[in-house]
Design an enzyme around this catalytic site. Structure first.
Site, PDB file in Angstrom:
ATOM      1  N   ASP A 172       0.863  -1.188  -0.011  1.00 47.20           N
ATOM      2  CA  ASP A 172       0.028  -0.024  -0.121  1.00 47.20           C
ATOM      3  C   ASP A 172       0.889   1.280  -0.173  1.00 47.20           C
ATOM      4  O   ASP A 172       2.111   1.175   0.437  1.00 47.20           O
ATOM      5  CB  ASP A 172      -0.875  -0.110   1.199  1.00 47.20           C
ATOM      6  CG  ASP A 172      -1.550   1.261   1.382  1.00 47.20           C
ATOM      7  OD1 ASP A 172      -2.296   1.781   0.374  1.00 47.20           O
ATOM      8  OD2 ASP A 172      -1.620   1.867   2.539  1.00 47.20           O
ATOM      9  N   ASP A 198      -0.035   5.160   0.987  1.00 45.20           N
ATOM     10  CA  ASP A 198      -0.338   6.079   2.238  1.00 45.20           C
ATOM     11  C   ASP A 198      -0.436   5.175   3.537  1.00 45.20           C
ATOM     12  O   ASP A 198      -1.343   4.413   3.526  1.00 45.20           O
ATOM     13  CB  ASP A 198      -1.536   7.042   2.026  1.00 45.20           C
ATOM     14  CG  ASP A 198      -1.273   8.008   0.970  1.00 45.20           C
ATOM     15  OD1 ASP A 198      -0.376   8.923   1.394  1.00 45.20           O
ATOM     16  OD2 ASP A 198      -2.095   8.271  -0.022  1.00 45.20           O
TER      17      ASP A 198
END
Length: 227
Positions: free
Chosen positions: A14, A16
């Site tokens: 991922d 953020d």
């Protein structure tokens, strides 16, 4: 506790909250939108929407259904996040350097951010941009649906069941698990006790990426977790 060692074909990160911290900008942007759309407590919205696509959350919370306006509002939101100054999270750059091989495509980034925001945020944080970057524009359905991580594995040309998904958000962990991957949770945005009490059921949990290292062996990635 003894370190855990596992072998995978690819690692899917991922963005953020996992590789970069854009919290100041996200808080500022949601405060602006909460004021503009009379949404109430923006901090609560930040918590509820973490890890999801702006395309979905602005529709849901701001009731923006006109496609042209929605895309413009996504741009406005993301511009404010960039202004907040995204930064690399501890251990992220070191780990990616361990994975950086010019002839290998064995790691990828799978983000709920748009294809306009993601490259700018990664560049601002000093994170390399993988050739197969998967953004919200690449999938019809966002996290927690498995589509994003299925796309990430496909870009690496590997079976998702032989991947490790690294996530900080419950929605992302559920996406990775639904795609068939092993999941590693980092406690950079969501406390460990909340992760454990959720239905995300991560296979492994670490505080941050300083507890993760990787090396290539026999064409695969050997990942060491200091739990």
């Amino acid at each position: 506790m003894e370190p855990v060692v596992l072998t995978v074909d690819a690692i899917l990160f991922d963005m953020d909250g996992t590789l970069i911290d854009s919290t100041p900008g996200v808080l500022s942007a949601w405060a602006t939108f909460a004021n503009d759309y009379s949404l109430g407590d923006s901090a609560n919205i930040v918590h509820e929407t973490h890890g999801r696509r702006l395309y979905d959350t602005l529709k849901e919370y701001c009731r923006v259904n006109d496609e042209t306006k929605l895309l413009a509002e996504i741009d406005r939101f993301e511009d404010e996040v960039i202004a907040g100054g995204p930064k690399a999270l501890p251990g992220a750059i070191t780990l990616l350097k361990q994975l950086d091989q010019p002839d290998k495509h064995t790691w990828n980034i799978v983000t709920s951010a748009s294809n306009k925001y993601a490259p700018r945020a990664l560049e601002a944080a000093g994170i390399p941009i993988p050739a197969g970057l998967v953004t919200s524009n690449d999938v019809a359905t966002g996290k927690p649906h498995p589509a994003p991580y299925l796309a990430g594995a496909a870009k690496c040309r590997v079976d998702p069941r032989n991947c490790l998904v690294v996530e900080d958000a419950i929605s992302g962990l559920k996406s990775g698990r639904s795609a068939g991957a092993k999941t590693l949770a980092v406690c950079t945005s969501t406390p460990r006790e909340i992760l454990l009490a959720s239905d995300a059921s991560p296979d492994y949990i670490v505080n941050d990426l300083t507890q993760v290292s990787a090396r290539y062996t026999n064409g695969k990635i050997e990942v060491t977790l200091k739990l």
